[in-house]
Design a protein around this motif. Structure first.
Motif, PDB file in Angstrom:
ATOM      1  N   UNK A 105       0.826  -1.205   0.000  1.00 41.56           N
ATOM      2  CA  UNK A 105       0.000   0.000   0.000  1.00 41.56           C
ATOM      3  C   UNK A 105       0.862   1.258   0.000  1.00 41.56           C
ATOM      4  N   UNK A 106       1.957   1.218   0.767  1.00 47.13           N
ATOM      5  CA  UNK A 106       2.814   2.399   0.886  1.00 47.13           C
ATOM      6  C   UNK A 106       4.215   1.965   1.314  1.00 47.13           C
ATOM      7  N   UNK A 107       5.121   2.910   1.378  1.00 45.84           N
ATOM      8  CA  UNK A 107       6.509   2.606   1.724  1.00 45.84           C
ATOM      9  C   UNK A 107       6.653   1.983   3.100  1.00 45.84           C
ATOM     10  N   UNK A 108       5.867   2.476   4.055  1.00 49.51           N
ATOM     11  CA  UNK A 108       5.965   1.940   5.418  1.00 49.51           C
ATOM     12  C   UNK A 108       5.562   0.464   5.448  1.00 49.51           C
ATOM     13  N   UNK A 109       4.484   0.133   4.711  1.00 52.41           N
ATOM     14  CA  UNK A 109       4.028  -1.263   4.665  1.00 52.41           C
ATOM     15  C   UNK A 109       5.091  -2.154   4.023  1.00 52.41           C
ATOM     16  N   UNK A 110       5.720  -1.636   2.967  1.00 59.12           N
ATOM     17  CA  UNK A 110       6.766  -2.408   2.284  1.00 59.12           C
ATOM     18  C   UNK A 110       7.946  -2.644   3.225  1.00 59.12           C
ATOM     19  N   UNK A 111       8.347  -1.601   3.970  1.00 63.46           N
ATOM     20  CA  UNK A 111       9.457  -1.738   4.926  1.00 63.46           C
ATOM     21  C   UNK A 111       9.111  -2.756   6.008  1.00 63.46           C
ATOM     22  N   UNK A 112       7.862  -2.665   6.489  1.00 65.00           N
ATOM     23  CA  UNK A 112       7.431  -3.575   7.553  1.00 65.00           C
ATOM     24  C   UNK A 112       7.476  -5.020   7.057  1.00 65.00           C
ATOM     25  N   UNK A 113       6.929  -5.263   5.864  1.00 59.59           N
ATOM     26  CA  UNK A 113       6.927  -6.628   5.329  1.00 59.59           C
ATOM     27  C   UNK A 113       8.360  -7.126   5.170  1.00 59.59           C
ATOM     28  N   UNK A 114       9.257  -6.248   4.735  1.00 60.51           N
ATOM     29  CA  UNK A 114      10.655  -6.646   4.582  1.00 60.51           C
ATOM     30  C   UNK A 114      11.260  -7.022   5.934  1.00 60.51           C
ATOM     31  N   UNK A 115      10.927  -6.256   6.964  1.00 59.21           N
ATOM     32  CA  UNK A 115      11.438  -6.574   8.310  1.00 59.21           C
ATOM     33  C   UNK A 115      10.881  -7.902   8.806  1.00 59.21           C
ATOM     34  N   UNK A 116       9.553  -8.064   8.667  1.00 56.86           N
ATOM     35  CA  UNK A 116       8.934  -9.301   9.151  1.00 56.86           C
ATOM     36  C   UNK A 116       9.442 -10.500   8.342  1.00 56.86           C
TER      37      UNK A 116
END
Ligand SMILES: [Zn+2]
Length: 233
Positions: free
Chosen positions: A99-110
């Motif tokens: 959806x957005x950059x924050x979601x992409x970063x979060x998925x990458x972390x998880x």
């Protein structure tokens, strides 16, 4: 059969709360409480991807849910971010595009959880080419989106949501093509108020009860729908 997936575990502690606790312990306690609430209804069988402090690879969590022919997969996590003012829960559904950059970063972390457990990355998704599988995936996505919306509706009175409560990102645990799957970030452990709530027994009980009720409504509608019309958008 509902599979509850408490994120992280063992060598992989997940995020750390401002109060000192680790995500892996907070989400396990929540998942156990949710299991109790669902079992109390007498309508579900529950399988946990982990019921103690052990490391379970991400793809293995999905594999177990598929092997058990789960009807719903709910992954429980808690987020953390550098800005301590950001708070609230978010419900994620799987998608190749975030959806957005924050979601992409979060998925990458998880998704990096496996590295913490000493596993190499990879686990590339197989490209779904078969038409039947494609239809299954589309049907599953419809159910997933419906569940995410119902879960948000059922929870918004009991918990505080983030500014954008329903988001999509490419989480590895949300890749079962045949099981409606969501990942719930209960709140931000980097926010002091959220961390206080997530580690409180009262909040845990209220929120898991509300979540169990939302799950109940989702299945009640599916059972009613099965005897009437096929699933519509
Ligand atoms: Zn997590």
């Amino acid at each position: 059969l509902i599979v509850l997936d408490a994120g992280h575990g063992g060598l992989d502690p997940g995020a750390r709360a401002t109060t000192g606790e680790y995500e892996k312990d907070i989400v396990l306690a929540f998942s156990e409480q949710l299991r109790e609430a669902l079992l109390a209804s007498g309508r579900y069988r529950i399988q946990m991807t982990r019921d103690r402090d052990v490391f379970v690879p991400l793809d293995e969590r999905v594999r177990r849910a598929r092997a058990a022919s789960a009807d719903l997969f709910v992954s429980i996590h808690a987020d953390s971010i550098s800005r301590p003012s950001i708070a609230g829960a978010t419900i994620y559904t799987g998608s190749e595009r975030a959806t957005d950059g924050e979601s992409a970063d979060l998925a990458a972390r998880e998704n990096a959880a496996d590295a913490a457990g000493g596993l190499a990355g990879g686990g590339e998704r197989n490209v779904v080419t078969d038409i039947l599988q494609d239809l299954t995936l589309r049907e599953t996505r419809k159910l997933t989106n419906r569940f995410a919306t119902q879960l948000h509706g059922g929870l918004k009175r009991s918990i505080r949501f983030s500014a954008q409560p329903l988001r999509e990102a490419a989480f590895r645990v949300l890749r079962a093509p045949d099981i409606p799957s969501v990942l719930v970030e209960l709140g931000y452990l980097s926010n002091h108020r959220d961390a206080g709530l997530l580690t409180s027994e009262d909040w845990r009980r209220r929120t898991s009860n509300a979540m169990a009720n939302a799950i109940d409504r989702f299945f009640a509608a599916r059972v009613a729908g099965r005897s009437a019309a096929p699933v519509s958008p």
